[in-house]
Scaffold this motif. Structure first.
Motif, PDB file in Angstrom:
ATOM      1  N   MET A   2       0.841  -1.191   0.000  1.00 45.33           N
ATOM      2  CA  MET A   2       0.000   0.000   0.000  1.00 45.33           C
ATOM      3  C   MET A   2       0.872   1.234   0.000  1.00 45.33           C
ATOM      4  O   MET A   2       1.870   1.282   0.713  1.00 45.33           O
ATOM      5  N   ASP A  24      -2.800   5.028  -2.427  1.00 44.20           N
ATOM      6  CA  ASP A  24      -4.023   4.376  -1.966  1.00 44.20           C
ATOM      7  C   ASP A  24      -4.783   5.244  -0.965  1.00 44.20           C
ATOM      8  O   ASP A  24      -5.999   5.115  -0.828  1.00 44.20           O
ATOM      9  N   LEU A  25      -4.052   6.080  -0.232  1.00 42.81           N
ATOM     10  CA  LEU A  25      -4.709   6.900   0.793  1.00 42.81           C
ATOM     11  C   LEU A  25      -3.867   8.144   1.064  1.00 42.81           C
ATOM     12  O   LEU A  25      -2.641   8.057   1.155  1.00 42.81           O
ATOM     13  N   LEU A  40     -10.160   0.303   1.826  1.00 47.98           N
ATOM     14  CA  LEU A  40      -9.697   0.481   0.445  1.00 47.98           C
ATOM     15  C   LEU A  40     -10.478  -0.451  -0.485  1.00 47.98           C
ATOM     16  O   LEU A  40     -11.082  -1.420  -0.021  1.00 47.98           O
TER      17      LEU A  40
END
Ligand SMILES: [Fe+2]
Ligand SMILES: [Fe+2]
Length: 261
Positions: free
Chosen positions: A1, A32-33, A105
């Motif tokens: 990630m 992803d974030l 996610l």
């Protein structure tokens, strides 16, 4: 990630950095974030409901805050209803809002983001060390990927928290000083650490403030109207790569990116 955490978004130059640089970074780095501390987004002091909405629209997944979280009254409504906007966990109860956010996610991995505030040279808050223990043993039990934004003045308090949490969270990074540190590392092959992410805002300044305004305060010891600086906008933060099975951090890289034009 691939996760990205940004240092304090400061006034309009900071918001411009997000609007103009973040969409490209999200793509090129396959993020992803994205977590952005936005406690200074409104003219340097606080965050308003409208600006929180704008910042989420620029591609930020979770907004963390800090000691200026209560400056704009309309943010209280946002803290109560918008789970992507959080305030420091260790405010004495009852306080509006939540000190952590849990996001899922598309690959179904769960990530928790926690916001803490330091007490050294700060407010009379609950103990951030005990607050964190209660959270890890309670609501976050079973979540492997945990990111912590420790909004604090003193390096010593942030480093102490790193040793308190190493092996128990994926990343612990500091915010609040607006000056990026170069001490990024991985503790015990598990926890990414960096004392301060820096500031996403105008760097030709005194931690975001117009230099003349700041100098007046120091020279006269009298208050004046805070004015945000405008020059040398830079986006600062850190990319953190995490193994999604174990929640262990594999890599932490600093970013200090100038906004041109
Ligand atoms: Fe700040
Ligand atoms: Fe702060």
């Amino acid at each position: 990630m691939r996760l990205f955490m940004l240092g304090d978004v400061y006034a309009k130059p900071g918001r411009r950095c997000l609007a103009e640089l973040l969409p490209g970074l999200r793509k090129s780095k396959s993020l992803d974030l994205v977590v952005a501390n936005s406690e200074n987004a409104a003219g340097g002091l606080g965050l308003s409901a409208k600006l929180a909405e704008d910042i989420l629209g620029y591609g930020v997944d979770v907004i963390t805050t800090g000691n200026h979280v209560w400056k704009k009254k309309d943010l209280v409504g946002v803290l109560k209803t918008e789970p992507r906007v959080i305030r420091p966990l260790n405010y004495p109860s009852p306080a509006p809002g939540c000190g952590y956010a849990i996001r899922t996610l598309p690959c179904r991995s769960r990530i928790a983001v926690v916001n803490l505030e330091g007490r050294v040279y700060g407010g009379d808050l609950d103990c951030p060390f005990k607050a964190m223990d209660r959270l890890l043993d309670g609501p976050l039990a079973g979540i492997k990927t945990i990111l912590v934004d420790f909004h604090a003045e003193a390096t010593s308090e942030k480093k102490a928290m790193a040793y308190h949490l190493k092996g128990r969270v994926s990343a612990l990074v500091g915010t609040h000083t607006h000056v990026q540190t170069a001490d990024q590392r991985i503790l015990d092959e598990h926890t990414a650490y960096m004392t301060d992410l820096g500031m996403t805002g105008p760097h030709d300044s005194v931690i975001g403030m117009d230099p003349e305004t700041a100098l007046y305060r120091f020279k006269t010891a009298r208050p004046n109207n805070m004015k945000a600086a405008t020059k040398d906008p830079r986006l600062q933060g850190a990319f953190i790569t995490i193994d999604k099975k174990s929640g262990k951090a594999l890599k932490i890289e600093r970013l200090d990116l100038a906004l041109r034009g």
